[in-house]
Design an enzyme around this catalytic site. Structure first.
Site, PDB file in Angstrom:
ATOM      1  N   ARG A 119      -9.231   8.418  -0.853  1.00  0.00           N
ATOM      2  CA  ARG A 119     -10.387   8.748   0.083  1.00  0.00           C
ATOM      3  C   ARG A 119     -10.942  10.088  -0.620  1.00  0.00           C
ATOM      4  O   ARG A 119     -10.487  10.980  -1.228  1.00  0.00           O
ATOM      5  CB  ARG A 119     -10.068   9.104   1.630  1.00  0.00           C
ATOM      6  CG  ARG A 119      -9.797   7.881   2.258  1.00  0.00           C
ATOM      7  CD  ARG A 119      -9.517   8.116   3.566  1.00  0.00           C
ATOM      8  NE  ARG A 119      -9.655   6.835   4.355  1.00  0.00           N
ATOM      9  CZ  ARG A 119      -8.557   5.824   4.627  1.00  0.00           C
ATOM     10  NH1 ARG A 119      -7.414   6.250   4.145  1.00  0.00           N
ATOM     11  NH2 ARG A 119      -8.588   4.981   5.525  1.00  0.00           N
ATOM     12  N   ASN A 148       0.984  -1.237   0.139  1.00  0.00           N
ATOM     13  CA  ASN A 148       0.030  -0.110   0.029  1.00  0.00           C
ATOM     14  C   ASN A 148       0.905   1.326  -0.029  1.00  0.00           C
ATOM     15  O   ASN A 148       1.770   1.425   1.125  1.00  0.00           O
ATOM     16  CB  ASN A 148      -0.975   0.144   1.405  1.00  0.00           C
ATOM     17  CG  ASN A 148      -2.116   0.922   1.115  1.00  0.00           C
ATOM     18  OD1 ASN A 148      -1.622   2.373   0.752  1.00  0.00           O
ATOM     19  ND2 ASN A 148      -3.148   0.765   1.490  1.00  0.00           N
ATOM     20  N   HIS A 192      -5.546   3.531  -1.778  1.00  0.00           N
ATOM     21  CA  HIS A 192      -6.952   3.862  -0.927  1.00  0.00           C
ATOM     22  C   HIS A 192      -7.172   5.291  -1.393  1.00  0.00           C
ATOM     23  O   HIS A 192      -6.950   6.010  -0.233  1.00  0.00           O
ATOM     24  CB  HIS A 192      -6.655   3.234   0.261  1.00  0.00           C
ATOM     25  CG  HIS A 192      -8.367   3.281   1.267  1.00  0.00           C
ATOM     26  ND1 HIS A 192      -8.572   2.595   1.956  1.00  0.00           N
ATOM     27  CD2 HIS A 192      -9.347   4.253   1.039  1.00  0.00           C
ATOM     28  CE1 HIS A 192      -9.723   2.626   2.562  1.00  0.00           C
ATOM     29  NE2 HIS A 192     -10.191   3.674   1.862  1.00  0.00           N
ATOM     30  N   GLU A 227      -8.861   0.041  -2.745  1.00  0.00           N
ATOM     31  CA  GLU A 227      -9.634   0.092  -1.778  1.00  0.00           C
ATOM     32  C   GLU A 227     -10.445   1.217  -1.389  1.00  0.00           C
ATOM     33  O   GLU A 227      -9.985   2.355  -1.936  1.00  0.00           O
ATOM     34  CB  GLU A 227      -8.730   0.034  -0.304  1.00  0.00           C
ATOM     35  CG  GLU A 227      -7.580  -1.205  -0.379  1.00  0.00           C
ATOM     36  CD  GLU A 227      -7.000  -1.323   0.993  1.00  0.00           C
ATOM     37  OE1 GLU A 227      -6.592  -2.366   1.175  1.00  0.00           O
ATOM     38  OE2 GLU A 227      -6.929  -0.034   1.523  1.00  0.00           O
ATOM     39  N   HIS A 243      -4.078  -4.450   7.725  1.00  0.00           N
ATOM     40  CA  HIS A 243      -4.094  -3.563   8.752  1.00  0.00           C
ATOM     41  C   HIS A 243      -3.124  -3.718   9.993  1.00  0.00           C
ATOM     42  O   HIS A 243      -3.362  -4.884  10.764  1.00  0.00           O
ATOM     43  CB  HIS A 243      -5.528  -3.109   9.316  1.00  0.00           C
ATOM     44  CG  HIS A 243      -5.601  -1.750   9.528  1.00  0.00           C
ATOM     45  ND1 HIS A 243      -5.188  -1.161  10.822  1.00  0.00           N
ATOM     46  CD2 HIS A 243      -6.158  -0.695   8.874  1.00  0.00           C
ATOM     47  CE1 HIS A 243      -5.502   0.140  11.028  1.00  0.00           C
ATOM     48  NE2 HIS A 243      -6.209   0.157   9.803  1.00  0.00           N
TER      49      HIS A 243
END
Length: 245
Positions: free
Chosen positions: A45, A7, A43, A70, A190
């Site tokens: 957002r 990531n 990811h 994600e 995570h």
């Protein structure tokens, strides 16, 4: 073989702190792949605090391994995915103001919504994964929805690992076994790091993929990116597993 998806959100966070294009997100993605990463995760957002939507388009032609995106399936996110068509989408129930992902979907109460989203992405040939807690009811719900995989939220495992790693693994082994029995692929992510990753893998050797960002990028500050990726990959290739499949 369990794949390591790196990531790269934290690279974008560092870049955004000064503006400009240093460090270069696309170049880091290329480097990660060259150094052995099996995939790249981003990811984006809504507030674009780290990965921006434009980054996702820039990365589209540069990720030659597996591209995992994600996010919370807002209308904007769904439109992005339909344009990019990554290898995998991981659906995460992030609130707009969430600092980081901190829980999985309720696949029972959200069954109708998630089924529609999963069906839409699968119709485009995109593998879908649902981010869930290590809860057997949520695993059954993901199976009923028709997801291809679940990603186990491993934050509680990482938190409890220093106190009692065997006890910390109990719900995760049960959830992973149930997912396997139901025909779901199992991912995890995570707070995984060089201390706790190997034990997770030794207990769930049928993991398809782990997605790791914060700890890996932090370790790279000391070890260098190439050595760090190799170290994480080594955690996923032990000589033998503690628990057999």
């Amino acid at each position: 073989m369990t794949k390591l998806s790196v990531n790269i959100n934290k690279i974008a966070t560092l870049r955004n702190s000064r503006g400009g294009n240093i460090p270069n997100v696309v170049q880091v993605a290329l480097d990660c792949q060259q150094y052995g990463a099996d995939g790249i995760t981003v990811h984006p957002r809504p507030d674009q605090r780290h990965i921006r939507f434009e980054d996702v388009f820039d990365l589209q032609s540069k990720v030659y391994t597996e591209f995992n995106i994600e996010g919370n399936p807002t209308p904007e996110f769904i439109t992005l995915i339909k344009k990019i068509r990554p290898t995998q989408v991981t659906l995460v129930p992030d609130a707009p103001d969430a600092l980081t992902s901190n829980t999985g979907w309720n696949t029972v109460t959200q069954v109708s919504f998630l089924t529609d989203v999963v069906n839409e992405f699968q119709s485009l040939g995109i593998r879908t994964s649902i981010f869930v807690n290590a809860d057997e009811e949520m695993i059954r719900g993901a199976s009923q929805i028709g997801a291809d995989r679940v990603e186990l939220y491993t934050g509680p495992y990482a938190q409890d690992y220093p106190k009692d790693r065997e006890q910390a693994m109990v719900p995760f082994i049960a959830a992973a076994r149930l997912a396997k029995d139901l025909g779901l692929g199992v991912n995890a992510g995570h707070d995984l790091n060089l201390d706790n990753l190997n034990y997770l893998f030794s207990c769930i050797p049928w993991l398809k993929e782990v997605s790791i960002g914060h700890s890996l990028i932090s370790d790279a500050l000391y070890m260098g990116l190439e050595k760090t990726i190799k170290a994480y990959k080594n955690c996923l290739n032990p000589p033998e597993s503690t628990i057999l499949t």
